[in-house]
Design a protein around this motif. Structure first.
Motif, mmCIF file in Angstrom:
data_model
loop_
_atom_site.group_PDB
_atom_site.id
_atom_site.type_symbol
_atom_site.label_atom_id
_atom_site.label_comp_id
_atom_site.label_asym_id
_atom_site.label_seq_id
_atom_site.Cartn_x
_atom_site.Cartn_y
_atom_site.Cartn_z
ATOM 1 N N TRP A 122 -5.264 12.423 -8.808
ATOM 2 C CA TRP A 122 -5.444 11.443 -9.255
ATOM 3 C C TRP A 122 -6.182 10.752 -7.527
ATOM 4 N N TYR A 123 -7.391 10.907 -7.286
ATOM 5 C CA TYR A 123 -7.728 10.023 -6.126
ATOM 6 C C TYR A 123 -8.647 8.447 -5.958
ATOM 7 N N ARG A 124 -8.618 7.866 -5.456
ATOM 8 C CA ARG A 124 -9.239 6.493 -5.837
ATOM 9 C C ARG A 124 -10.431 6.566 -4.096
ATOM 10 N N THR A 142 5.844 15.253 -8.360
ATOM 11 C CA THR A 142 4.963 14.423 -8.237
ATOM 12 C C THR A 142 5.002 14.006 -7.456
ATOM 13 N N ASN A 143 3.798 13.331 -6.677
ATOM 14 C CA ASN A 143 3.813 12.669 -5.171
ATOM 15 C C ASN A 143 3.002 11.252 -5.361
ATOM 16 N N TYR A 144 3.354 10.448 -5.106
ATOM 17 C CA TYR A 144 2.548 9.321 -5.233
ATOM 18 C C TYR A 144 1.657 9.056 -3.504
ATOM 19 N N ALA A 145 1.168 7.949 -2.924
ATOM 20 C CA ALA A 145 0.811 7.720 -2.297
ATOM 21 C C ALA A 145 1.479 6.597 -2.494
ATOM 22 N N ASP A 146 2.178 5.394 -0.397
ATOM 23 C CA ASP A 146 3.060 5.110 -0.744
ATOM 24 C C ASP A 146 2.321 3.550 -1.164
ATOM 25 N N SER A 147 1.436 3.210 -1.152
ATOM 26 C CA SER A 147 0.678 2.120 -2.433
ATOM 27 C C SER A 147 1.055 1.592 -3.490
ATOM 28 N N PRO A 153 -5.724 -6.450 -6.760
ATOM 29 C CA PRO A 153 -6.920 -6.792 -6.665
ATOM 30 C C PRO A 153 -7.375 -4.838 -5.505
ATOM 31 N N GLU A 154 -5.828 -4.646 -4.188
ATOM 32 C CA GLU A 154 -6.729 -3.808 -3.780
ATOM 33 C C GLU A 154 -6.580 -2.795 -4.990
ATOM 34 N N ASP A 155 -6.843 -3.136 -6.128
ATOM 35 C CA ASP A 155 -6.493 -1.187 -6.406
ATOM 36 C C ASP A 155 -7.561 -1.046 -7.237
ATOM 37 N N GLN A 179 -14.549 3.839 -13.195
ATOM 38 C CA GLN A 179 -13.705 2.161 -12.503
ATOM 39 C C GLN A 179 -13.245 1.671 -12.903
ATOM 40 N N VAL A 180 -12.204 0.924 -11.756
ATOM 41 C CA VAL A 180 -11.172 -0.005 -12.783
ATOM 42 C C VAL A 180 -11.461 -1.175 -11.366
ATOM 43 N N THR A 181 -11.464 -2.365 -11.974
ATOM 44 C CA THR A 181 -11.590 -3.394 -11.500
ATOM 45 C C THR A 181 -10.710 -4.332 -11.379
ATOM 46 N N VAL A 182 -10.023 -5.053 -10.833
ATOM 47 C CA VAL A 182 -8.563 -5.691 -10.586
ATOM 48 C C VAL A 182 -9.208 -7.495 -10.482
#
Length: 121
Positions: A36-38, A57-62, A87-89, A116-119
């Motif tokens: 998954w990318y964003r 698996t591998n994840y971004a630190d955020s 919100p930053e997601d 679209q993902v909106t927080v």
């Protein structure tokens, strides 16, 4: 060709959860890594999480500790469980798959159309 279709995006409050799904279809011979990318407005696309065919698996630190990537190889589907959303997601989330088709040997990267993902409160 391989087609990827994402689903599960939407509007959620901070601290809430969403689960994204991405199903691959078409002339699939094999699928290796999936991920998954964003991309947020005004920013470059960034990697969120990846998973190999064996489940590594591998994840971004955020997103570590908040997001979980998984896959169902029998269904050619990858999931992204997103908890404790911030919100930053907020971004368009894209599914990616590395795979090959029956009618040619080379391995290609395939991309979904994005969801679209909106927080927001």
């Amino acid at each position: 060709q391989v087609q990827l279709v994402e689903s599960g995006g939407g509007l959620v409050q901070p601290g809430g959860s969403l689960r994204l799904s991405c199903a691959a279809s078409g002339s699939i011979f094999s699928i290796n890594d999936m991920g998954w990318y964003r991309q947020a407005p005004g920013k470059q696309r960034e990697l969120v999480a990846t998973i190999t065919s064996g489940g590594s698996t591998n994840y971004a630190d955020s997103v570590k500790g908040r997001f979980t990537i998984s896959r169902d190889n029998a269904k050619n589907t990858v999931y992204l469980q997103m908890n404790s959303l911030k919100p930053e997601d907020t971004a368009v989330y894209y599914c990616n798959a590395e795979g090959s088709v029956w009618y040619e040997a080379p391995i290609h990267d395939y991309w979904g159309q994005g969801t679209q993902v909106t927080v927001s409160s």
